[in-house]
Design an enzyme around this catalytic site. Sequence first.
Site, mmCIF file in Angstrom:
data_model
loop_
_atom_site.group_PDB
_atom_site.id
_atom_site.type_symbol
_atom_site.label_atom_id
_atom_site.label_comp_id
_atom_site.label_asym_id
_atom_site.label_seq_id
_atom_site.Cartn_x
_atom_site.Cartn_y
_atom_site.Cartn_z
ATOM 1 C CD GLU A 1 -2.327 2.913 -3.588
ATOM 2 O OE1 GLU A 1 -3.098 3.137 -3.159
ATOM 3 O OE2 GLU A 1 -1.800 2.633 -2.854
ATOM 4 C CG ASP B 1 -2.244 1.643 1.116
ATOM 5 O OD1 ASP B 1 -2.881 1.017 0.739
ATOM 6 O OD2 ASP B 1 -1.898 1.551 2.572
#
Length: 537
Positions: free
Chosen positions: A273, A209
């Site tokens: 990401e 993330d």
Amino acid sequence: MTRAVKSSAKADPWWHDAVIYQVYPRSFQDSNGDGIGDLRGIIERADYFSWLGVDAIWFSPFFTSPMVDFGYDVSNYLDVDPSFGTLADFDEMLAVLHARNIRVILDYVPNHTSDQHPWFAQSRSSRENPKRDWYLWRDPGADGRPPNNWQSLAGGSSWEFDADTRQYYCHTFLKQQCDLNWRNPAVREAMHDVLRFWLERGVDGFRIDAVGCLAKDPALRDDPPNPHFRPGDPPFARNIMVNSANGPDIMGFVGGIRKVLEAYPRDPILIGEVYLKTGEIAPYYGAELTGLHLPTNFNLLWTPWKAAPILEVIGAYEAVLPVGAWPDWVMGNHDQPRIASRLGRAQARIAMLLLLTLRGTPILYYGDELGLEDVAIPPDKLRDPFGTNLPGLNQGRDPERCPMPWDDTPNAGFTTGDPWLPIGGNGPGLSVERQRKDRSSMLSMTRDLLALRRKEPALSRGSWTPLPIEGEALAYLRQHAGSRVGVLLNLEDEHKRLRVAEITTGNVMFSTHERQGRQRIGQDVELAPNEGLIVAL
Ligand code: NOJ
Ligand code: CA
């Protein structure tokens, strides 16, 4: 727990021809009637994944969390939140999926912990606490203001003042998501142990993330103003995040994570990401490909749905890929409006065909195979603080996170209780049950395409060559060893007759439309409005 680190990276790893499916666990299947999807629900639906034909599942976080950001605020990385189940449920889910040859990719949230994480409780307890430096604490700037102008992506300053210890801490997202200090070796070691914990349990990789936030400018310089900022844009768009994100030290941290994975022989995948334009993605693969295996490529989501810009984006990405790097494509996720809402139902089919016929690993968001659209959420049902913090700016992500419609019963087979968000599918019509029976549905089409992709190496691993063509259509070749496949996509709601060099004759392998009796194409290819074709050449 440390093992001898020897690179297990293969020239041809499993994820080169895998299709990755993203599950947002809160919205997939509820097993106990509390209206929230859970791991036992996923176990109940395991056959769906094999029926659909995906190879790996990336799960958005299910770790212990106060759920302010619905799991992206982790308070214990080493356990399952009770709303999702237990570690035993996780082990069972992993076994059930592995038994079906489906790999499991977890969401790894290293940039920040919840403010409820014991590490943060210690860190904020005093300036002298040994964990103080595990987070980014700074003295106030002039007049007691935040140390710099960095903006939180969830609204307001990135700095929150702690009255007890009279310093600010940094939070790139919500103030309940406190940024860890990855420059501190103890933080790195603790976060590497998190990876090992799940790798030892048998997972097949991670999606990192917000990887671009892992290293900020050590001098904390202000971000420069964004000259393209327009009134109505969210406040964080006022600045260009050059000092608060994507700094040069990130790849060192990614390399450390990658080394942890490489101690495991099953070739775990490392996705990260990154929200970057094609030209900026390449560095995330790392020097000599020691970084991310797949930095997420969102560019198709942002590109105007016209032939020239789409081709440009694909070509630009192919052109910047380092030698040996593998591409990936994303058409939707839990942070972005649904593709069918953006393009309409007919072009959503074309988008799916594009996603599954480009060179590279596709990452498919749950429900996009049904053509789900964003769901209008009544004001009293809005849940996402990223939206409610910035009212009127359309930042909320609830519309694309609605529960999966499995059947046409009132709660769509998702729950026997009250669903945490309204069910997706906008009433009967788009449910899995209904679409399974309909040969022409989006779901049947997606399943057929996935089967064809698996069977046809030109589609899963072949080269990609654009073919010149006039007007709002795309044409490209995929080639592998002896097999050649042409793909033609009509981007408009009108009939087209196309003449494409290299696609002069061939057999239709797949169409988004019914094509009875027109299985062989000649020099002029007729495309129905919004039709896409795959042709064996
Ligand atoms: C990106 C995640 O995809 C998003 O859902 C989350 O809110 C932020 N990172 C913060 O973790
Ligand atoms: Ca539940």
